[in-house]
Design a protein around this motif. Sequence first.
Motif, PDB file in Angstrom:
ATOM      1  N   GLY A 106      22.134  -5.063   7.765  1.00  0.00           N
ATOM      2  CA  GLY A 106      21.440  -4.471   8.894  1.00  0.00           C
ATOM      3  C   GLY A 106      20.046  -5.060   8.978  1.00  0.00           C
ATOM      4  O   GLY A 106      19.334  -5.122   7.974  1.00  0.00           O
ATOM      5  N   GLN A 108      16.375  -4.862  11.093  1.00  0.00           N
ATOM      6  CA  GLN A 108      15.521  -4.192  12.068  1.00  0.00           C
ATOM      7  C   GLN A 108      14.315  -5.083  12.345  1.00  0.00           C
ATOM      8  O   GLN A 108      13.676  -5.570  11.416  1.00  0.00           O
ATOM      9  CB  GLN A 108      15.054  -2.827  11.556  1.00  0.00           C
ATOM     10  N   GLN A 109      14.038  -5.295  13.645  1.00  0.00           N
ATOM     11  CA  GLN A 109      12.960  -6.197  14.077  1.00  0.00           C
ATOM     12  C   GLN A 109      13.112  -7.541  13.367  1.00  0.00           C
ATOM     13  O   GLN A 109      12.127  -8.149  12.944  1.00  0.00           O
ATOM     14  CB  GLN A 109      11.585  -5.572  13.779  1.00  0.00           C
ATOM     15  N   ARG A 138      24.303  -6.469  18.356  1.00  0.00           N
ATOM     16  CA  ARG A 138      23.190  -5.560  18.643  1.00  0.00           C
ATOM     17  C   ARG A 138      23.678  -4.118  18.503  1.00  0.00           C
ATOM     18  O   ARG A 138      24.526  -3.656  19.258  1.00  0.00           O
ATOM     19  CB  ARG A 138      22.673  -5.798  20.060  1.00  0.00           C
ATOM     20  N   SER A 140      21.483  -1.283  18.385  1.00  0.00           N
ATOM     21  CA  SER A 140      20.637  -0.516  19.290  1.00  0.00           C
ATOM     22  C   SER A 140      19.329  -1.277  19.401  1.00  0.00           C
ATOM     23  O   SER A 140      19.169  -2.351  18.793  1.00  0.00           O
ATOM     24  CB  SER A 140      20.411   0.920  18.772  1.00  0.00           C
ATOM     25  N   ARG A 143      17.715  -3.353  16.507  1.00  0.00           N
ATOM     26  CA  ARG A 143      18.577  -3.284  15.328  1.00  0.00           C
ATOM     27  C   ARG A 143      19.827  -4.134  15.536  1.00  0.00           C
ATOM     28  O   ARG A 143      20.487  -4.028  16.576  1.00  0.00           O
ATOM     29  CB  ARG A 143      18.974  -1.833  15.029  1.00  0.00           C
ATOM     30  N   GLU A 145      23.440  -5.747  13.484  1.00  0.00           N
ATOM     31  CA  GLU A 145      24.353  -5.886  12.347  1.00  0.00           C
ATOM     32  C   GLU A 145      24.718  -7.359  12.214  1.00  0.00           C
ATOM     33  O   GLU A 145      25.112  -7.996  13.201  1.00  0.00           O
ATOM     34  CB  GLU A 145      25.641  -5.092  12.571  1.00  0.00           C
ATOM     35  N   ASP A 171      16.707   3.402   5.126  1.00  0.00           N
ATOM     36  CA  ASP A 171      15.896   2.919   6.246  1.00  0.00           C
ATOM     37  C   ASP A 171      16.770   2.605   7.455  1.00  0.00           C
ATOM     38  O   ASP A 171      16.421   2.902   8.599  1.00  0.00           O
ATOM     39  CB  ASP A 171      15.115   1.667   5.838  1.00  0.00           C
ATOM     40  N   TRP A 172      17.921   1.969   7.197  1.00  0.00           N
ATOM     41  CA  TRP A 172      18.841   1.644   8.286  1.00  0.00           C
ATOM     42  C   TRP A 172      19.416   2.908   8.921  1.00  0.00           C
ATOM     43  O   TRP A 172      19.494   3.030  10.146  1.00  0.00           O
ATOM     44  CB  TRP A 172      19.967   0.764   7.753  1.00  0.00           C
ATOM     45  N   GLY A 175      17.092   4.602  11.315  1.00  0.00           N
ATOM     46  CA  GLY A 175      17.130   3.974  12.631  1.00  0.00           C
ATOM     47  C   GLY A 175      18.341   4.405  13.435  1.00  0.00           C
ATOM     48  O   GLY A 175      18.263   4.584  14.657  1.00  0.00           O
ATOM     49  N   GLN A 176      19.464   4.610  12.767  1.00  0.00           N
ATOM     50  CA  GLN A 176      20.676   5.066  13.458  1.00  0.00           C
ATOM     51  C   GLN A 176      20.507   6.499  13.942  1.00  0.00           C
ATOM     52  O   GLN A 176      20.941   6.844  15.047  1.00  0.00           O
ATOM     53  CB  GLN A 176      21.885   4.955  12.527  1.00  0.00           C
TER      54      GLN A 176
END
Length: 313
Positions: A106, A108-109, A138, A140, A143, A145, A171-172, A175-176
Amino acid sequence: MADSAFFCSLSHEGILAVRGSDAGKFLQGQLTCNLNYLSDQHAGLGARCMVKGRMQSSFRILPEGNGYLLAMASELLEAQLADLKKYAVFSKATLTDDSAAWARFGLQQGDAALQALNLCVAEEAGATVRHDGLIAVRASAGRVELWVPADQAAAVHEKLAATLPEGTLNDWLLGQVRAGIGQVMGPTRELFIPQMINLQAVDGVSFKKGCYTGQEIVARMQYLGKLKRRQYRLALAETAVPQPGAEIFSPTHGSSVGEVVFGASTGDAVELLAVLSAEAVADDNLHLGSLEGPRLQLLDLPYELDRDREIQR
């Protein structure tokens, strides 16, 4: 770290593979999502229900080779595999546990790190790009995968670590939670119908695809029923993350009014998704674990439920 750039291993999920000339036809009669909407450029979300409409699993699904890959909570995979095999016996479809064949990360940014791997993912949820065996989806906003064949996992991990700090699965999942994407876990198997975790709001249910197991109940709820319980996002001023399925109570109603879907730590507090009675939410007097348990605070979700939009899918 959950608000900044990082990558982590998605170690909580396994991969169920369905391959063969009948793979699409077989899955179309089993899943809530419409496989006709999937392509090499677009992945989706979905669920598999029992006849009464309760979800046995939910997943990310994407086409791969001569079939499809479904990423779901690891503890659900063995039971789903065994059950689906019973229905696939007369189809030209082979079902296997492909968890060992893939590593998943995963990000993020992490778009700059993906571009270094020649992967540029559009902003639309479900947008998918592929290069040299790698698949980026993508999940979201902000974020992604990253699906990596096992024999490339070490090299890709090294490349990601060169440009991104390594975070944690928590952390992932945070975000979910903030994206409002619910998921079936082991303790919540066969507890929720898809609309209870807002799956229809994130394009995980098709109301135009025709019959599938549990479809009658799911469709009736969308067209004729009034959904009395649905998913909300909440905050908890505690450090211990509640387990999926933990009950939520309302002193106003004097009883349990819902269950935790899953949650994640923010460091000094917790955010979670929960399926709750709409009446109890209106009273805004929600407590975790018991009538006297710690109080929960309602937070916003990044989307609105829109029945008219949802039934067009």
